[in-house]
Design an enzyme around this catalytic site. Structure first.
Site, PDB file in Angstrom:
ATOM      1  NE  ARG A  52      64.826   7.228  67.427  1.00  0.00           N
ATOM      2  CZ  ARG A  52      65.347   8.404  67.091  1.00  0.00           C
ATOM      3  NH1 ARG A  52      66.382   8.893  67.766  1.00  0.00           N
ATOM      4  NH2 ARG A  52      64.823   9.125  66.117  1.00  0.00           N
TER       5      ARG A  52
ATOM      6  CB  SER B   6      60.433   6.300  64.245  1.00  0.00           C
ATOM      7  OG  SER B   6      60.491   7.656  63.956  1.00  0.00           O
TER       8      SER B   6
ATOM      9  CD  GLU C  40      62.373   4.519  66.968  1.00  0.00           C
ATOM     10  OE1 GLU C  40      63.030   4.869  65.962  1.00  0.00           O
ATOM     11  OE2 GLU C  40      61.611   5.275  67.583  1.00  0.00           O
TER      12      GLU C  40
HETATM   13  C1  LIG Z   1      54.032   9.781  64.987  1.00  0.00           C
HETATM   14  C2  LIG Z   1      55.201   9.377  65.862  1.00  0.00           C
HETATM   15  C3  LIG Z   1      56.392  10.056  65.757  1.00  0.00           C
HETATM   16  C4  LIG Z   1      57.492   9.711  66.563  1.00  0.00           C
HETATM   17  N1  LIG Z   1      58.648  10.411  66.426  1.00  0.00           N
HETATM   18  C5  LIG Z   1      59.718  10.088  67.193  1.00  0.00           C
HETATM   19  C6  LIG Z   1      60.948  10.819  67.067  1.00  0.00           C
HETATM   20  O1  LIG Z   1      61.069  11.760  66.292  1.00  0.00           O
HETATM   21  N2  LIG Z   1      61.991  10.457  67.858  1.00  0.00           N
HETATM   22  C7  LIG Z   1      61.896   9.437  68.746  1.00  0.00           C
HETATM   23  O2  LIG Z   1      62.889   9.153  69.429  1.00  0.00           O
HETATM   24  N3  LIG Z   1      60.744   8.727  68.887  1.00  0.00           N
HETATM   25  C8  LIG Z   1      59.664   9.039  68.142  1.00  0.00           C
HETATM   26  N4  LIG Z   1      58.499   8.325  68.266  1.00  0.00           N
HETATM   27  C9  LIG Z   1      58.428   7.243  69.261  1.00  0.00           C
HETATM   28  C10 LIG Z   1      57.770   7.663  70.601  1.00  0.00           C
HETATM   29  O3  LIG Z   1      57.221   8.934  70.521  1.00  0.00           O
HETATM   30  C11 LIG Z   1      58.813   7.650  71.722  1.00  0.00           C
HETATM   31  O4  LIG Z   1      59.423   6.394  71.822  1.00  0.00           O
HETATM   32  C12 LIG Z   1      58.203   8.020  73.084  1.00  0.00           C
HETATM   33  O5  LIG Z   1      59.222   8.200  74.040  1.00  0.00           O
HETATM   34  C13 LIG Z   1      57.221   6.958  73.574  1.00  0.00           C
HETATM   35  O6  LIG Z   1      56.569   7.465  74.711  1.00  0.00           O
HETATM   36  P1  LIG Z   1      55.293   6.764  75.315  1.00  0.00           P
HETATM   37  O7  LIG Z   1      55.031   7.441  76.626  1.00  0.00           O
HETATM   38  O8  LIG Z   1      54.189   6.752  74.328  1.00  0.00           O
HETATM   39  O9  LIG Z   1      55.860   5.297  75.556  1.00  0.00           O
HETATM   40  P2  LIG Z   1      55.055   3.918  75.526  1.00  0.00           P
HETATM   41  O10 LIG Z   1      54.728   3.573  74.107  1.00  0.00           O
HETATM   42  O11 LIG Z   1      53.950   3.937  76.504  1.00  0.00           O
HETATM   43  O12 LIG Z   1      56.205   2.933  76.058  1.00  0.00           O
HETATM   44  C14 LIG Z   1      57.358   2.664  75.298  1.00  0.00           C
HETATM   45  C15 LIG Z   1      58.236   1.682  76.090  1.00  0.00           C
HETATM   46  O13 LIG Z   1      58.702   2.302  77.279  1.00  0.00           O
HETATM   47  C16 LIG Z   1      58.227   1.636  78.451  1.00  0.00           C
HETATM   48  N5  LIG Z   1      57.872   2.694  79.413  1.00  0.00           N
HETATM   49  C17 LIG Z   1      57.032   3.728  79.213  1.00  0.00           C
HETATM   50  N6  LIG Z   1      57.044   4.540  80.281  1.00  0.00           N
HETATM   51  C18 LIG Z   1      57.898   3.995  81.183  1.00  0.00           C
HETATM   52  C19 LIG Z   1      58.332   4.357  82.505  1.00  0.00           C
HETATM   53  N7  LIG Z   1      57.890   5.469  83.118  1.00  0.00           N
HETATM   54  N8  LIG Z   1      59.216   3.540  83.141  1.00  0.00           N
HETATM   55  C20 LIG Z   1      59.680   2.413  82.538  1.00  0.00           C
HETATM   56  N9  LIG Z   1      59.300   2.017  81.300  1.00  0.00           N
HETATM   57  C21 LIG Z   1      58.427   2.805  80.624  1.00  0.00           C
HETATM   58  C22 LIG Z   1      57.031   0.801  77.980  1.00  0.00           C
HETATM   59  O14 LIG Z   1      56.842  -0.342  78.800  1.00  0.00           O
HETATM   60  C23 LIG Z   1      57.474   0.446  76.559  1.00  0.00           C
HETATM   61  O15 LIG Z   1      58.383  -0.635  76.586  1.00  0.00           O
HETATM   62  C24 LIG Z   1      57.379   8.646  67.489  1.00  0.00           C
HETATM   63  C25 LIG Z   1      56.158   7.953  67.602  1.00  0.00           C
HETATM   64  C26 LIG Z   1      55.078   8.304  66.804  1.00  0.00           C
HETATM   65  C27 LIG Z   1      53.786   7.544  66.953  1.00  0.00           C
END
Ligand SMILES: Cc1cc2nc3c(=O)[nH]c(=O)nc-3n(C[C@H](O)[C@H](O)[C@H](O)COP(=O)(O)OP(=O)(O)OC[C@H]3O[C@@H](n4cnc5c(N)ncnc54)[C@H](O)[C@@H]3O)c2cc1C
Length: 322
Positions: free
Chosen positions: A145, A219, A315
């Site tokens: 992570r 998570s 996380e």
């Molecule tokens: C129900 C649920 C289940 C999940 N299960 C898992 C799992 O099994 N495994 C796991 O690893 N994670 C899991 N996650 C966490 C999440 O899905 C991941 O971290 C995912 O990659 C977040 O994507 P997002 O586009 O929503 O990011 P955001 O929430 O929009 O952003 C997350 C971070 O990344 C930055 N960011 C986003 N896009 C970019 C970009 N293009 N360039 C630079 N910075 C950027 C943002 O500024 C922020 O700091 C889960 C979340 C939920 C709600």
């Protein structure tokens, strides 16, 4: 409420938005799907929403191929597209919420696979200079992570596309957790990449809330990784403790189990609480502030520390934390 919000669909629009933010002296927040953020207060600044689309095959030798996806593609749609095309490698990562561009941020992982296992390279635009730079696997310093983009390069880059090395005949990883039993009805020699993804989707749907329906930060905590001696002491008191020995001799524990054992699963504070099927998920039923969610998270961390002597680490990305 954010002061400014701009959706960007290509590299030039990313650069224009960043120049605008610089000229106006605004703080910049890069937004993917928003599934891994906790807002402690209203964000004052410029929100740049990544909305680029596109999936392209770059090299293909008939078995192994390199495929690049634009950062705004929804992760699960991308995974299903690769599987429908017959390309293996991402099946264990089905149904993780969010966009492709955020996937390297914390080296997303599930069911024994992390993106670093199939990662080829990514391109990112420097927030200060606007320069587009290619990062290869070794540059990203992926860990559990973690990546360089959450550590020393935090807040410096906009990831605009990510390339993966996929394999039509890649080995299936089915030994993790409930996956093995979910697939037990299919003969081992007949299991396909899509079967694995379908099993993952079924398991995740049975225990994780859909963020589009029930607000949640999945998570919320990382699984703690502890010294083997510390683990041996813990195991004496809790022989049933789930544990995953790591190659370097450390032991990974299940944060959800620790939280559950400390009595938090299903805990409710009216507007918010701990999910009743997965203790690692904090839910907002509507109206809870980021600070209230954070208070709950803090109470959980203190309680787990008191019971097990283990420090949980969030996380979720904290936005506007004072
Ligand atoms: C129900 C649920 C289940 C999940 N299960 C898992 C799992 O099994 N495994 C796991 O690893 N994670 C899991 N996650 C966490 C999440 O899905 C991941 O971290 C995912 O990659 C977040 O994507 P997002 O586009 O929503 O990011 P955001 O929430 O929009 O952003 C997350 C971070 O990344 C930055 N960011 C986003 N896009 C970019 C970009 N293009 N360039 C630079 N910075 C950027 C943002 O500024 C922020 O700091 C889960 C979340 C939920 C709600």
């Amino acid at each position: 409420m954010a002061s400014r919000y701009i959706e960007v669909k290509d590299d030039n629009q990313v650069r224009d938005a960043l120049s605008f933010g610089r000229e106006e002296g605004l703080n910049i927040l890069i937004l993917g799907g928003g599934s891994n953020m906790l807002f402690h207060s209203n964000f004052e600044g410029l929100v740049v929403k990544i909305a680029s689309r596109g999936i392209q095959v770059l090299n293909d030798d008939g078995r192994v191929l390199e495929v690049v996806a634009e950062a705004g593609e929804m992760w699960h749609h991308f995974v299903m597209h690769t599987l429908e095309s017959g390309w293996g490698g991402l099946e264990n990562l089905a149904l993780i919420p969010g966009c492709v561009g955020a996937s390297p941020m914390q080296n997303i992982g599930a069911y024994g696979v992390e993106i670093k296992d199939v990662f080829s390279w990514l391109e990112a635009i420097n927030i200060e200079s606007g320069e587009c730079v290619r990062f290869h696997l070794e540059d990203c310093k992926f860990g559990y992570r973690e990546s360089i983009f959450k550590l020393e390069e935090k807040g410096k880059w906009v990831i605009v596309r990510v390339a993966f090395r996929l394999d039509r005949q890649s080995e299936l990883k089915t030994g993790y957790g409930a996956l093995e039993s979910e697939l037990s009805e299919i003969s081992k020699t007949q299991i396909t990449h899509t079967d694995v993804a379908n099993a993952v989707v079924k398991i995740r749907n049975s225990k994780l809330p859909n963020p589009d329906i029930l607000g949640n930060a999945g998570s919320f905590f990382k699984n703690p990784v502890i010294d083997h001696n510390v683990f041996s002491d813990l195991e004496l008191n809790y022989p049933e403790i789930p544990n995953y020995p790591q190659i370097d001799g450390t032991v990974k524990l299940a944060a959800g189990w620790l939280i559950d054992q400390a009595g938090w699963k299903g805990h409710s504070r009216g507007t918010h609480g701990v999910h009743d099927k997965q203790a690692l998920v904090l839910v907002n039923r509507g109206g809870a502030s980021g600070q209230e969610i954070w208070q709950l998270a803090t109470d959980i961390m203190i309680s787990v520390e008191q019971k097990f002597g283990i420090t949980l680490e969030p996380e979720v990305n904290q936005i506007g934390m004072i």
